[in-house]
Design a protein around this motif. Structure first.
Motif, PDB file in Angstrom:
ATOM      1  N   UNK A 560      36.979  29.362  37.647  1.00 54.24           N
ATOM      2  CA  UNK A 560      36.077  28.296  37.390  1.00 54.24           C
ATOM      3  C   UNK A 560      34.933  28.217  38.356  1.00 54.24           C
ATOM      4  N   UNK A 561      35.114  28.919  39.800  1.00 52.04           N
ATOM      5  CA  UNK A 561      33.972  29.117  40.653  1.00 52.04           C
ATOM      6  C   UNK A 561      33.803  30.403  40.866  1.00 52.04           C
ATOM      7  N   UNK A 562      34.646  31.217  41.038  1.00 54.55           N
ATOM      8  CA  UNK A 562      34.504  32.803  41.595  1.00 54.55           C
ATOM      9  C   UNK A 562      35.326  33.697  40.774  1.00 54.55           C
ATOM     10  N   UNK A 563      35.224  35.013  40.979  1.00 58.19           N
ATOM     11  CA  UNK A 563      36.100  35.950  40.551  1.00 58.19           C
ATOM     12  C   UNK A 563      37.139  36.278  41.411  1.00 58.19           C
ATOM     13  N   UNK A 564      38.092  36.096  40.851  1.00 58.48           N
ATOM     14  CA  UNK A 564      39.450  36.570  41.931  1.00 58.48           C
ATOM     15  C   UNK A 564      40.203  37.602  41.489  1.00 58.48           C
ATOM     16  N   UNK A 565      40.745  38.338  42.399  1.00 60.41           N
ATOM     17  CA  UNK A 565      41.926  39.482  42.084  1.00 60.41           C
ATOM     18  C   UNK A 565      43.265  38.886  41.559  1.00 60.41           C
ATOM     19  N   UNK A 566      43.876  39.275  40.712  1.00 64.50           N
ATOM     20  CA  UNK A 566      45.128  38.918  40.141  1.00 64.50           C
ATOM     21  C   UNK A 566      45.884  40.043  39.854  1.00 64.50           C
ATOM     22  N   UNK A 567      47.204  39.807  39.420  1.00 69.73           N
ATOM     23  CA  UNK A 567      47.900  40.709  39.026  1.00 69.73           C
ATOM     24  C   UNK A 567      47.715  41.181  37.330  1.00 69.73           C
ATOM     25  N   UNK A 568      48.075  42.375  36.831  1.00 75.99           N
ATOM     26  CA  UNK A 568      47.875  42.438  35.463  1.00 75.99           C
ATOM     27  C   UNK A 568      48.167  41.611  34.307  1.00 75.99           C
ATOM     28  N   UNK A 569      49.029  40.273  34.807  1.00 73.40           N
ATOM     29  CA  UNK A 569      49.522  39.313  34.068  1.00 73.40           C
ATOM     30  C   UNK A 569      48.841  38.243  34.439  1.00 73.40           C
TER      31      UNK A 569
END
Length: 625
Positions: A560-569
């Motif tokens: 909603x504000x920035x790109x964030x790293x997440x898991x493949x799920x």
């Protein structure tokens, strides 16, 4: 030099370095104190700021007259507040922090963009008036609305305060940005629209006038019309425009300088392939006068009333009352207008629900079907039209497309496609009409799913290598290029940035712009702190973007504000900082990488990047910024 994983911030995107700012020096504190003292807050304002600190738990209700310059407890409360919001800790507030605390305290803030926007239309109108825009600035803002497809009519004299069509265009623009659709622009929206403004309209270049000259022109036109023609002849000219469908109000007016009448004259002039000046030439006036047509319903009613025969007026009055008593819902009104449009009684493909505008359309329907002509539907006529179950209007289908894909991506795509295929800048309606004609589709001038799918067969030219820095507003200057990566530095030296565009893109993104990636840092950050931002054209932010570097895969989501790293799920990572460090290290060891994402148009897009030059440029911003 690889970026150390443990020193990389946990959030990605502009302005999201999570480590604390360096401690303020004695000079910073002195400067902050002097700046605060210059603000010269009144007793009421100081109390409101202090109340904000109390509500947030940084101060206690002890001081009746808070002293923000010398009182130790108050300065400490301010320092704790600044530390909590990751601001530089000086002990003295700046303007933004004061506004935040006053807002927390519930104080009435000055009428700014945010407060005006949230307060509603009237405060927003007042805030717009306070902008005191010049005539040229208003023209540029209007051309921005036109270029983005929210305004459909070219005009060199936009009226943002009184013209409902212009306010409607502003509302649609605001809704597309997720802002409150007050119908009145804020300063930041004006600046954004002025950036989007195209060249002055072709006829506008030679007709730029001040308001005084335009008013003089209107007065001169009225004077000319009234000196050349009698009142009876002016009535006949108005009647001719009404009977030709260029006016919907049947009440006769001899004021040919009004916005309503000039708009009708422009439509008439376009229909005869003449310049749409809104001012009738003598030849045009005589042509209309030669065939004025039947008296308008208002004229007939007035004649009957004057002669003592008021049956027609009584019938219309009764019909109006009965129509209102039917209580037809808005959904049914839409279905009624669709039926009237598809039966050929309505000229405009735009939805009309207003009784005044429907009146003329309804009269045509009643006349053609043998009903008493009153301009107001009966229950029998309503049921007849509802049974037709007519399909949606072209304008409604376009709104469905905007709701599905987003207004900006669709408008942007067709504007770029129009410039490419037809060599020039045109309104959305013109581009769409010409594309429909080119692709052998029904020409409506409104976007449909069918048109988008058919248009995908035309390859849009990709602007490889064209990239603007993130901090262009701070006058970023390019420092160096090395292989496929470029480096910028802001004029004041606060930010250093490196970036690159994709060298190849596969899949339909709906844009000629190319995906880009940037790394940046501030001069006062720790050397190893590097932030990253992706610019993926028309990315469906409800989906994940995948960064593939060799055999390694990393996934990004939009929070909603920035790109964030997440898991493949799509789940939150246990150590986003560590994974970000791994991503940077892997990039530095590779010759290139791919980013795969889903566009708002439902297609998978693969953007391929080169990593050649990344290591050298990354070292440069660590060393020189």
């Amino acid at each position: 030099m690889a970026v150390k994983a443990e020193t990389v911030p946990s959030s990605l995107g502009a302005g999201n370095a999570k480590q604390a700012l360096p401690s303020a020096s004695a000079e910073d504190v002195a400067r902050a104190r002097e700046t605060f003292s210059r603000l010269d807050l009144g007793a009421q304002e100081r109390q409101e700021v202090f109340d904000g600190l109390i509500r947030l738990g940084f101060a206690q209700e002890e001081s009746k007259e808070p002293d923000f310059l010398t009182q130790f407890k108050t300065i400490k409360a301010v320092s704790d507040f600044q530390k909590a919001i990751d601001a530089r800790v000086t002990g003295f507030l700046n303007k933004t922090q004061i506004k935040i605390l006053r807002l927390v305290a519930g104080a009435p803030l000055p009428l700014t963009e945010k407060t005006a926007e949230s307060a509603g239309a009237e405060p927003a109108k007042k805030a717009f008036e306070n902008l005191d825009l010049s005539f040229g600035e208003q023209q540029e803002a209007y051309r921005g609305l036109f270029e983005l497809g929210f305004a459909t009519e070219k005009t060199a004299n936009p009226d943002f305060q009184n013209n409902t069509e212009t306010q409607g265009a502003v509302s649609r623009y605001q809704a597309s940005k997720g802002a409150m659709d007050t119908g009145f622009l804020t300063r930041s929206q004006v600046l954004e629209l002025r950036e989007q403004a195209g060249l002055p309209f072709a006829w506008e270049k030679s007709t730029r006038r001040t308001y005084a000259l335009q008013n003089y022109e209107v007065l001169s036109m009225n004077s000319w019309m009234k000196s050349k023609f009698s009142e009876k002849e002016l009535n006949s000219i108005y009647r001719a425009l009404f009977n030709k469908g260029f006016l919907t109000d049947d009440r006769i007016s001899t004021d040919f300088g009004s916005l309503r009448t000039r708009s009708a004259v422009r439509q008439y002039q376009r229909s005869i392939s003449e310049p749409p000046t809104g001012i009738l030439t003598e030849k045009q006036a005589l042509t209309l006068l030669a065939a004025p047509g039947e008296p308008t319903p208002w004229e007939v009613t007035q004649s009957e009333l004057e002669s003592g025969v008021d049956s027609r007026a009584q019938r219309e009055l009764m019909a109006r009352r009965n129509w209102r008593q039917l209580g037809v819902s808005e959904d049914d009104r839409k279905r009624i207008f669709r039926a009237l449009f598809h039966q050929g009684h309505a000229r405009s493909p735009e939805m009309v629900l207003d009784d005044t505008k429907l009146w003329y359309v309804v009269r045509g329907f009643q006349r053609d079907n043998g009903f008493a002509v009153t301009g107001f539907l009966t229950r029998e006529q309503v049921d007849l039209l509802l049974e037709a179950d007519a399909p949606k209007l072209p304008s409604e289908l376009q709104e469905d497309v905007f709701a599905k894909y987003g207004r900006e991506p669709v408008v942007g795509y067709f504007k770029q496609l129009g410039a490419q295929e037809f060599s020039g800048k045109y309104s959305l309606k013109v581009v769409v009409s010409r594309m429909q004609q080119k692709l052998s589709l029904p020409v409506t001038g409104f976007v449909t799913d069918e048109l988008i799918e058919a248009s995908k067969s035309i390859s849009i030219k990709m602007n490889y290598g064209e990239m603007t820095p993130l901090f262009k507003s701070q006058q970023s200057r390019e420092q160096a290029r090395h292989k496929d990566w470029r480096r910028w530095k802001t004029e004041e030296g606060e930010y250093c940035e490196i970036g690159s565009t994709a060298v190849h893109v596969e899949g339909f993104s709906g844009s000629g712009k190319v995906a880009a990636i940037s790394f940046y840092r501030r001069s006062d950050w720790h050397k190893s702190t590097i932030n990253m931002e992706l610019r993926l054209e028309n990315w469906d932010k409800e989906t994940l973007a995948k960064v593939k570097i060799g055999k390694s895969e990393f996934f990004l989501a939009w929070d909603g504000t920035v790109n964030v790293l997440v898991s493949r799920h799509g789940m939150k990572l246990k150590s986003e900082r560590r994974v970000y460090g791994e991503l940077i290290k892997t990039m530095l060891r590779a010759n290139g990488f791919e980013i795969t994402y889903k566009s708002v148009f439902g297609n998978n897009v693969v953007a391929s990047f080169s990593a050649l030059g990344l290591t050298r440029q990354l070292r440069a911003i660590q060393k020189n910024c």
